[in-house]
Scaffold this active site. Sequence first.
Site, PDB file in Angstrom:
ATOM      1  CG  ASN A 111      -0.416  -0.559  13.846  1.00  0.00           C
ATOM      2  OD1 ASN A 111       0.158  -1.635  14.339  1.00  0.00           O
ATOM      3  ND2 ASN A 111       0.327   0.224  12.980  1.00  0.00           N
ATOM      4  CD  GLN A 170       5.599  -3.516  10.182  1.00  0.00           C
ATOM      5  OE1 GLN A 170       6.601  -3.340  10.951  1.00  0.00           O
ATOM      6  NE2 GLN A 170       5.112  -4.445   9.693  1.00  0.00           N
ATOM      7  CE  LYS A 184       6.029   5.924   9.311  1.00  0.00           C
ATOM      8  NZ  LYS A 184       4.672   6.563   9.236  1.00  0.00           N
ATOM      9  CG  ASN A 214      -2.154   1.006   1.454  1.00  0.00           C
ATOM     10  OD1 ASN A 214      -1.983   1.639   2.225  1.00  0.00           O
ATOM     11  ND2 ASN A 214      -2.878   0.869   0.477  1.00  0.00           N
ATOM     12  CE  LYS A 234       3.557   5.323  13.128  1.00  0.00           C
ATOM     13  NZ  LYS A 234       2.700   5.195  12.004  1.00  0.00           N
TER      14      LYS A 234
END
Length: 349
Positions: free
Chosen positions: A270, A298, A120, A13, A204
């Site tokens: 997430n 992640q 990430k 993506n 994050k």
Amino acid sequence: MPAKKVCIIGSGNWGSSIAKIIGHNVKASNRFNPMVSMWVYEEMIGDRKLTEIINSEHENVKYLPGHKLPKNVVAVPNVTDAVKGASILVFVIPHQFITKLCDEMKPHVTEGAIGISLIKGVDEGPDGLKLISDIIREKLQIDVSVLMGANIANEVADEKFCETTIGAKNKAQGQLLKELLQTPNFRITVVPESDTVELCGALKNIVAVGAGFCDGLGFGDNTKAAVIRLGLMEMVAFAKMFCKGNVSSDTFLESCGVADLITTCYGGRNRRIAEAFVKTSKSIADLEAEMLNGQKLQGPQTSAEVYKILQKQGMVEKFPLFVAVYQICYEGKQVKEFITCLQNHPQHM
């Protein structure tokens, strides 16, 4: 100087959204070769190969449907073929695959090439935390910058205005990469604190899982704001611990910091999967398979890496939010106990 050839390693993506930007930008500048290779993990879509569909229809129908890719972006199924002759390598794959891919690429990387990581996540090294950019640097012996920011892939592909941050220890390299990637609606700030920028991008996602738990439990915006603030405090504390104090709070005010944290806690995958985890009681792995079309989450994985590092450092009790996310995802801790980590947070003591 010969025009620099760009290779994008990854085509999910986010990789496809970035390919759209790079494909247009290289045509507009004589500093870059107008042809861009994009390594695609080959899979069958019905009875056709994904690379064949991308190269004939100029659309990644699996990971970025509805968006045309520029015709000068060529999908290549073999990573060693994709990187041949490339002097700028753009890494945008799930962090679990980076080591294996670098090993495959190593003999074929052009001398003097540079990299930029949009990945990430973090890894656990023998001495604790290992940044993905460090893995790439060590494996390929190249300079690596990073790009992190409040960039939900579909919104970038839709050309909705957003900002991002490039962390580059080499200023000239940062400017070159900015030229490759900036558009009127994708605005870039270059900062020297590359490690802090990268850590923001990884950490994050853990906070966003916590935000998703809040949504699933039916808590309101006040609670989510507390999760974001306490999560940010843990991100800052972790970065200072890891970067040995060379961390300025200004970096957290860039897109890679507070902006990315907010957008991920309200919009990212997430958050979405964590909410579904509470409401359905299904496992994270089942929800990934069901909701992410083959892509990987992640946040939970990063929480596991961070937890191991905190354990080794004897710092578990100083990061209750990070630790609670790990324990809920992997150790069967009840999700309703998540609020306890907020109520008893050291920030309030």
